[in-house]
Design an enzyme around this catalytic site. Structure first.
Site, PDB file in Angstrom:
ATOM      1  N   TYR A  54      29.358  31.562  43.157  1.00  0.00           N
ATOM      2  CA  TYR A  54      29.666  31.193  41.769  1.00  0.00           C
ATOM      3  C   TYR A  54      28.499  30.430  41.133  1.00  0.00           C
ATOM      4  O   TYR A  54      27.886  29.571  41.762  1.00  0.00           O
ATOM      5  CB  TYR A  54      30.948  30.348  41.687  1.00  0.00           C
ATOM      6  N   ASN A 160      40.090  40.496  48.500  1.00  0.00           N
ATOM      7  CA  ASN A 160      39.842  41.889  48.083  1.00  0.00           C
ATOM      8  C   ASN A 160      39.893  42.862  49.260  1.00  0.00           C
ATOM      9  O   ASN A 160      39.274  43.928  49.216  1.00  0.00           O
ATOM     10  CB  ASN A 160      38.492  41.997  47.359  1.00  0.00           C
ATOM     11  N   LEU A 213      44.987  36.738  33.921  1.00  0.00           N
ATOM     12  CA  LEU A 213      44.951  37.000  32.472  1.00  0.00           C
ATOM     13  C   LEU A 213      43.819  37.970  32.152  1.00  0.00           C
ATOM     14  O   LEU A 213      43.237  37.940  31.059  1.00  0.00           O
ATOM     15  CB  LEU A 213      44.780  35.673  31.713  1.00  0.00           C
ATOM     16  N   GLY A 216      40.623  36.811  30.683  1.00  0.00           N
ATOM     17  CA  GLY A 216      40.647  36.396  29.272  1.00  0.00           C
ATOM     18  C   GLY A 216      40.709  37.594  28.333  1.00  0.00           C
ATOM     19  O   GLY A 216      41.022  37.454  27.155  1.00  0.00           O
TER      20      GLY A 216
HETATM   21  N1  LIG Z   1      38.165  36.585  44.944  1.00  0.00           N
HETATM   22  C1  LIG Z   1      37.550  37.140  43.931  1.00  0.00           C
HETATM   23  O1  LIG Z   1      36.880  38.186  44.052  1.00  0.00           O
HETATM   24  C2  LIG Z   1      37.660  36.496  42.575  1.00  0.00           C
HETATM   25  C3  LIG Z   1      37.183  37.161  41.437  1.00  0.00           C
HETATM   26  C4  LIG Z   1      37.319  36.544  40.191  1.00  0.00           C
HETATM   27  C5  LIG Z   1      37.927  35.286  40.106  1.00  0.00           C
HETATM   28  N2  LIG Z   1      38.347  34.646  41.245  1.00  0.00           N
HETATM   29  C6  LIG Z   1      38.998  33.306  41.169  1.00  0.00           C
HETATM   30  O2  LIG Z   1      40.068  33.379  40.253  1.00  0.00           O
HETATM   31  C7  LIG Z   1      39.931  32.362  39.266  1.00  0.00           C
HETATM   32  C8  LIG Z   1      40.572  32.830  37.983  1.00  0.00           C
HETATM   33  O3  LIG Z   1      39.926  34.014  37.506  1.00  0.00           O
HETATM   34  P1  LIG Z   1      39.623  34.154  35.952  1.00  0.00           P
HETATM   35  O4  LIG Z   1      38.793  33.018  35.498  1.00  0.00           O
HETATM   36  O5  LIG Z   1      39.131  35.523  35.708  1.00  0.00           O
HETATM   37  O6  LIG Z   1      41.125  33.939  35.382  1.00  0.00           O
HETATM   38  P2  LIG Z   1      41.813  34.372  34.023  1.00  0.00           P
HETATM   39  O7  LIG Z   1      42.902  33.361  33.812  1.00  0.00           O
HETATM   40  O8  LIG Z   1      42.186  35.809  34.048  1.00  0.00           O
HETATM   41  O9  LIG Z   1      40.694  34.216  32.883  1.00  0.00           O
HETATM   42  C9  LIG Z   1      40.204  32.958  32.514  1.00  0.00           C
HETATM   43  C10 LIG Z   1      39.532  33.127  31.166  1.00  0.00           C
HETATM   44  O10 LIG Z   1      40.542  33.314  30.184  1.00  0.00           O
HETATM   45  C11 LIG Z   1      40.386  32.351  29.153  1.00  0.00           C
HETATM   46  N3  LIG Z   1      41.723  31.911  28.739  1.00  0.00           N
HETATM   47  C12 LIG Z   1      42.682  31.357  29.513  1.00  0.00           C
HETATM   48  N4  LIG Z   1      43.774  31.076  28.794  1.00  0.00           N
HETATM   49  C13 LIG Z   1      43.494  31.441  27.528  1.00  0.00           C
HETATM   50  C14 LIG Z   1      44.242  31.412  26.308  1.00  0.00           C
HETATM   51  N5  LIG Z   1      45.470  30.917  26.284  1.00  0.00           N
HETATM   52  N6  LIG Z   1      43.650  31.925  25.205  1.00  0.00           N
HETATM   53  C15 LIG Z   1      42.386  32.407  25.223  1.00  0.00           C
HETATM   54  N7  LIG Z   1      41.627  32.467  26.350  1.00  0.00           N
HETATM   55  C16 LIG Z   1      42.184  31.985  27.489  1.00  0.00           C
HETATM   56  C17 LIG Z   1      39.621  31.200  29.788  1.00  0.00           C
HETATM   57  O11 LIG Z   1      38.891  30.499  28.795  1.00  0.00           O
HETATM   58  P3  LIG Z   1      38.985  28.878  28.685  1.00  0.00           P
HETATM   59  O12 LIG Z   1      38.313  28.304  29.886  1.00  0.00           O
HETATM   60  O13 LIG Z   1      38.227  28.607  27.408  1.00  0.00           O
HETATM   61  O14 LIG Z   1      40.426  28.508  28.578  1.00  0.00           O
HETATM   62  C18 LIG Z   1      38.715  31.923  30.754  1.00  0.00           C
HETATM   63  O15 LIG Z   1      37.541  32.368  30.114  1.00  0.00           O
HETATM   64  C19 LIG Z   1      38.427  32.095  39.210  1.00  0.00           C
HETATM   65  O16 LIG Z   1      38.117  30.813  38.731  1.00  0.00           O
HETATM   66  C20 LIG Z   1      38.056  32.212  40.671  1.00  0.00           C
HETATM   67  O17 LIG Z   1      38.356  30.993  41.338  1.00  0.00           O
HETATM   68  C21 LIG Z   1      38.243  35.245  42.463  1.00  0.00           C
END
Ligand SMILES: NC(=O)c1ccc[n+]([C@@H]2O[C@H](COP(=O)([O-])OP(=O)(O)OC[C@H]3O[C@@H](n4cnc5c(N)ncnc54)[C@H](OP(=O)(O)O)[C@@H]3O)[C@@H](O)[C@H]2O)c1
Length: 298
Positions: A54, A160, A213, A216
């Site tokens: 990351y 994954n 989500l 985003g």
């Molecule tokens: N194992 C893997 O391969 C893998 C891959 C990807 C991710 N991950 C893990 O999963 C975690 C979550 O993934 P993700 O960050 O993709 O999660 P996500 O919840 O799908 O997306 C987060 C994004 O959505 C935005 N967001 C959230 N709530 C919102 C709302 N109400 N309105 C508008 N925008 C909103 C956030 O912006 P704001 O910050 O501005 O709220 C952020 O940019 C990561 O931090 C990581 O730890 C693991």
């Protein structure tokens, strides 16, 4: 906040986990990160998800600065990290092509680097970030056994992974893989239909869910308009918010899935943590599935 038992009497996670993939986008200094973790703890979110990769291998050190500033935090949280992905970036000058490495020495060295960067004595859980097509299960098992014997990592899991790769690696270990961290959301339902979640439920392995989500995208991408409309209507009739309905979609799937919250905005974290109190009817859940997939279930 509900807790999920991953290993009886040894390891439990908060049902909602805080992800740190986007930490560099949040423009937080160490003191801000300390406050953010503390505000999460007030909600009962104790589990933190990281990966060496990351922020192009810079983010664990940022989180580590926060733990150095507030050493008391370490014992209040579970630290999960991942290793195995390499890609060309400043911190990896010798890497020319994106690839995975699940070799013994690589995993051990990566975990030791994560300990240093995160400024912790041990990881609660180390995950293999992505399945390496060249994975030798004995080599991975050897790395896990060494790290466990040295007290550097308490528990291990994968991310994954297919059910078959999970079973292959588990067959070489005499301790359980504690989780498979998978992309699970209304816009990514593959694991509900390919047997992966069935396999985990069968073996009582609790999955973690990433990008619940759609990273985003569900809030603005044109391709998700039908889903957004459907979730918006359910949100209105339930007195909830769009993000809560989409989180509830994941939480409704049996198997005690632990969604990883990706937001760095504490108000959104608070709202999403409260999704646990929302229950969708089967008709609501299936309408979300239909809207996301664009076709009716047979
Ligand atoms: N194992 C893997 O391969 C893998 C891959 C990807 C991710 N991950 C893990 O999963 C975690 C979550 O993934 P993700 O960050 O993709 O999660 P996500 O919840 O799908 O997306 C987060 C994004 O959505 C935005 N967001 C959230 N709530 C919102 C709302 N109400 N309105 C508008 N925008 C909103 C956030 O912006 P704001 O910050 O501005 O709220 C952020 O940019 C990561 O931090 C990581 O730890 C693991």
């Amino acid at each position: 906040m509900q807790r999920v038992e991953l290993v009886n009497n040894e390891l439990s996670f908060s049902r909602m986990v805080q992800g740190y993939w986007r930490l560099t986008d949040w423009n937080m200094h160490a003191q801000d990160i300390v406050r953010f973790v503390e505000q999460g703890l007030e909600l009962g979110i104790t589990t933190t998800d990281h990966a060496d990769v990351y922020g192009a291998f810079t983010q664990e050190a940022l989180f580590g600065q926060a733990l150095k500033l507030a050493p008391g935090l370490r014992d209040k949280i579970e630290v999960v990290s991942k290793c195995g992905i390499l890609f060309p970036c400043d911190k990896q000058p010798d890497v020319r092509v994106v690839h995975y490495n699940n070799d013994t020495d690589y995993i051990v060295a990566a975990a030791e680097r994560s300990l240093k960067e995160l400024a912790v004595e041990y990881l609660d859980v180390l995950l293999i970030h992505r399945p390496d097509p060249l994975m030798d299960a004995d080599a991975v098992a050897e790395a896990f056994i060494r790290l466990r014997a040295a007290g550097k990592v308490k528990h291990f899991g994968v991310s994954n992974f297919s059910a078959s790769k999970f079973a292959l690696l588990q067959s070489r270990l005499d301790f359980p893989l504690v989780t498979n961290q998978l992309e699970i959301s209304a816009v990514h339902t593959d694991y509900l239909f390919d047997g992966n979640l069935d396999f985990l439920q069968q073996h009582s392995v609790k999955p973690m869910a990433w990008s619940c989500l759609g990273g985003g995208g569900v809030f603005h991408d044109f391709q998700y308009k039908a889903l957004r409309d459907c979730a918006g209507a359910i949100a209105e009739e339930s007195g909830a918010s769009l993000d809560q309905i989409l989180m509830a979609f994941v939480l409704s799937i049996p198997g005690q899935i632990m969604p990883i919250i990706g937001s760095g905005n504490i108000d959104r974290v608070r709202t999403q943590a409260a999704s646990l109190s929302i229950s969708l009817t089967r008709q609501q859940w299936f309408s979300l599935l239909e809207a996301a997939r664009g076709y009716k279930v047979p």
